[in-house]
Every structure is written in C-alpha cells, then in structure tokens.
Design a protein around this motif. Sequence first.
Motif, mmCIF file in Angstrom:
data_model
loop_
_atom_site.group_PDB
_atom_site.id
_atom_site.type_symbol
_atom_site.label_atom_id
_atom_site.label_comp_id
_atom_site.label_asym_id
_atom_site.label_seq_id
_atom_site.Cartn_x
_atom_site.Cartn_y
_atom_site.Cartn_z
ATOM 1 N N THR A 96 2.434 4.995 -6.407
ATOM 2 C CA THR A 96 2.456 3.920 -5.419
ATOM 3 C C THR A 96 2.981 2.648 -6.063
ATOM 4 O O THR A 96 2.537 2.260 -7.148
ATOM 5 C CB THR A 96 1.041 3.664 -4.865
ATOM 6 O OG1 THR A 96 0.524 4.879 -4.344
ATOM 7 C CG2 THR A 96 1.049 2.614 -3.782
ATOM 8 N N THR A 97 3.919 2.002 -5.412
ATOM 9 C CA THR A 97 4.509 0.787 -5.974
ATOM 10 C C THR A 97 3.501 -0.360 -5.947
ATOM 11 O O THR A 97 2.537 -0.355 -5.172
ATOM 12 C CB THR A 97 5.754 0.378 -5.171
ATOM 13 O OG1 THR A 97 5.364 0.066 -3.837
ATOM 14 C CG2 THR A 97 6.788 1.490 -5.169
ATOM 15 N N MET A 98 3.753 -1.349 -6.785
ATOM 16 C CA MET A 98 2.864 -2.501 -6.857
ATOM 17 C C MET A 98 2.884 -3.275 -5.543
ATOM 18 O O MET A 98 1.849 -3.785 -5.093
ATOM 19 C CB MET A 98 3.257 -3.408 -8.023
ATOM 20 C CG MET A 98 2.294 -4.561 -8.242
ATOM 21 S SD MET A 98 0.571 -4.064 -8.466
ATOM 22 C CE MET A 98 0.628 -3.361 -10.077
ATOM 23 N N ALA A 99 4.037 -3.360 -4.897
ATOM 24 C CA ALA A 99 4.117 -4.060 -3.613
ATOM 25 C C ALA A 99 3.237 -3.364 -2.575
ATOM 26 O O ALA A 99 2.544 -4.020 -1.792
ATOM 27 C CB ALA A 99 5.569 -4.106 -3.132
ATOM 28 N N ARG A 100 3.255 -2.039 -2.588
ATOM 29 C CA ARG A 100 2.420 -1.278 -1.648
ATOM 30 C C ARG A 100 0.939 -1.493 -1.951
ATOM 31 O O ARG A 100 0.121 -1.634 -1.042
ATOM 32 C CB ARG A 100 2.801 0.209 -1.741
ATOM 33 C CG ARG A 100 1.962 1.143 -0.958
ATOM 34 C CD ARG A 100 2.371 1.136 0.464
ATOM 35 N NE ARG A 100 1.593 2.111 1.198
ATOM 36 C CZ ARG A 100 1.915 2.547 2.365
ATOM 37 N NH1 ARG A 100 3.011 2.116 2.931
ATOM 38 N NH2 ARG A 100 1.167 3.392 2.986
ATOM 39 N N ARG A 101 0.575 -1.528 -3.219
ATOM 40 C CA ARG A 101 -0.827 -1.753 -3.597
ATOM 41 C C ARG A 101 -1.293 -3.141 -3.156
ATOM 42 O O ARG A 101 -2.394 -3.293 -2.644
ATOM 43 C CB ARG A 101 -0.992 -1.605 -5.114
ATOM 44 C CG ARG A 101 -0.863 -0.193 -5.580
ATOM 45 C CD ARG A 101 -1.043 -0.093 -7.075
ATOM 46 N NE ARG A 101 -0.721 1.246 -7.529
ATOM 47 C CZ ARG A 101 -1.087 1.728 -8.687
ATOM 48 N NH1 ARG A 101 -1.755 0.977 -9.543
ATOM 49 N NH2 ARG A 101 -0.765 2.950 -9.026
ATOM 50 N N ARG A 102 -0.447 -4.141 -3.369
ATOM 51 C CA ARG A 102 -0.823 -5.503 -2.948
ATOM 52 C C ARG A 102 -0.934 -5.600 -1.433
ATOM 53 O O ARG A 102 -1.823 -6.257 -0.906
ATOM 54 C CB ARG A 102 0.198 -6.508 -3.475
ATOM 55 C CG ARG A 102 0.079 -6.749 -4.942
ATOM 56 C CD ARG A 102 1.075 -7.781 -5.417
ATOM 57 N NE ARG A 102 0.951 -7.978 -6.855
ATOM 58 C CZ ARG A 102 1.919 -8.409 -7.619
ATOM 59 N NH1 ARG A 102 3.102 -8.704 -7.108
ATOM 60 N NH2 ARG A 102 1.721 -8.557 -8.914
ATOM 61 N N ARG A 126 -4.154 -3.966 -0.373
ATOM 62 C CA ARG A 126 -5.292 -4.825 -0.693
ATOM 63 C C ARG A 126 -5.378 -6.003 0.282
ATOM 64 O O ARG A 126 -6.456 -6.379 0.736
ATOM 65 C CB ARG A 126 -5.209 -5.333 -2.134
ATOM 66 C CG ARG A 126 -6.473 -6.078 -2.549
ATOM 67 C CD ARG A 126 -6.486 -6.490 -4.005
ATOM 68 N NE ARG A 126 -5.411 -7.435 -4.268
ATOM 69 C CZ ARG A 126 -4.493 -7.283 -5.227
ATOM 70 N NH1 ARG A 126 -4.518 -6.228 -5.999
ATOM 71 N NH2 ARG A 126 -3.558 -8.183 -5.393
ATOM 72 N N GLU A 143 -5.792 -15.807 -5.867
ATOM 73 C CA GLU A 143 -5.712 -14.491 -6.510
ATOM 74 C C GLU A 143 -6.300 -14.556 -7.913
ATOM 75 O O GLU A 143 -6.200 -15.560 -8.607
ATOM 76 C CB GLU A 143 -4.256 -14.027 -6.600
ATOM 77 C CG GLU A 143 -3.647 -13.630 -5.285
ATOM 78 C CD GLU A 143 -4.224 -12.343 -4.737
ATOM 79 O OE1 GLU A 143 -4.572 -11.434 -5.517
ATOM 80 O OE2 GLU A 143 -4.346 -12.261 -3.505
#
Length: 127
Positions: free
Chosen positions: A70-76, A79, A104
């Motif tokens: 999972t990409t970091m953009a998707r994780r952010r 969240r 953040e």
Amino acid sequence: MTGPVDALLLAVLLGAGAAVVWCDRVRSAWRRVQDRVSPPPPTPAGPAIEDLARSLRRVRAEVLAPAPGTTMARRRGTRAAYEDLLLQAAACLGVPDTLSEVPEGTDREAERLRLEHLLREAGLSLD
C-alpha cells in the motif's frame, strides 16, 4: 319490579356504550390536533451511529494493518478517513474532541487514541 330494574340496567349499559364511543372519538380528535400542532421529530443531520460504527471498524482494520504494497498516500488517506469517521461519531455521541486541532505527529496519534477510548466509554465498539 323487574320492569324498572331492567329499564335502569338498559339505560346504564347504553350510557356506558355511548361513553366508550364518545371517549374514543375525543381521543382520536385529540390525536389529530396533536399531530397538527406538534412539530415532526427532527431528522438526524448525519449518518446513523450504526453505519458510522460499521465504517469505523472497517477503516480501522485498514489503518492498523494496511495491505502489503500500500502506498504512503493511500495510508495517509485511509488514516484521514478514519479520523473523519471518529469525529463524526464523537459529534453523534456528544463526546468532546480536539483531534482536528492537533497537528500531525505523535500528539495527534495520542489524541486519536484518547478519542477512541472516549468513544468506547460512550458505548461504541471499535473492535
């Protein structure tokens, strides 16, 4: 002697029957007046708490254990969606929050955990 007693009994029964019909008509008229005068119940502003709880559980699982790759953009984004759901649930249950005010970082993580705890205390199951 039975003539006057029978007449009296008949009069009492007819009077009782008339009273029942009259009371029923008065009761239904009163209900119609109340329906016209009293305002309708308020409609909820947001989604039902059951829908929020279901979405929170689903998105929380994705936040805690993202799929491999999972990409970091998707994780952010996941969240952020989870935090938005937390804020909606807090507003629905009347739980005070300061999550949206915290920048953040670790303070925001701690505030999110605190809000989850408060929601659990309010009766919302997140697991």
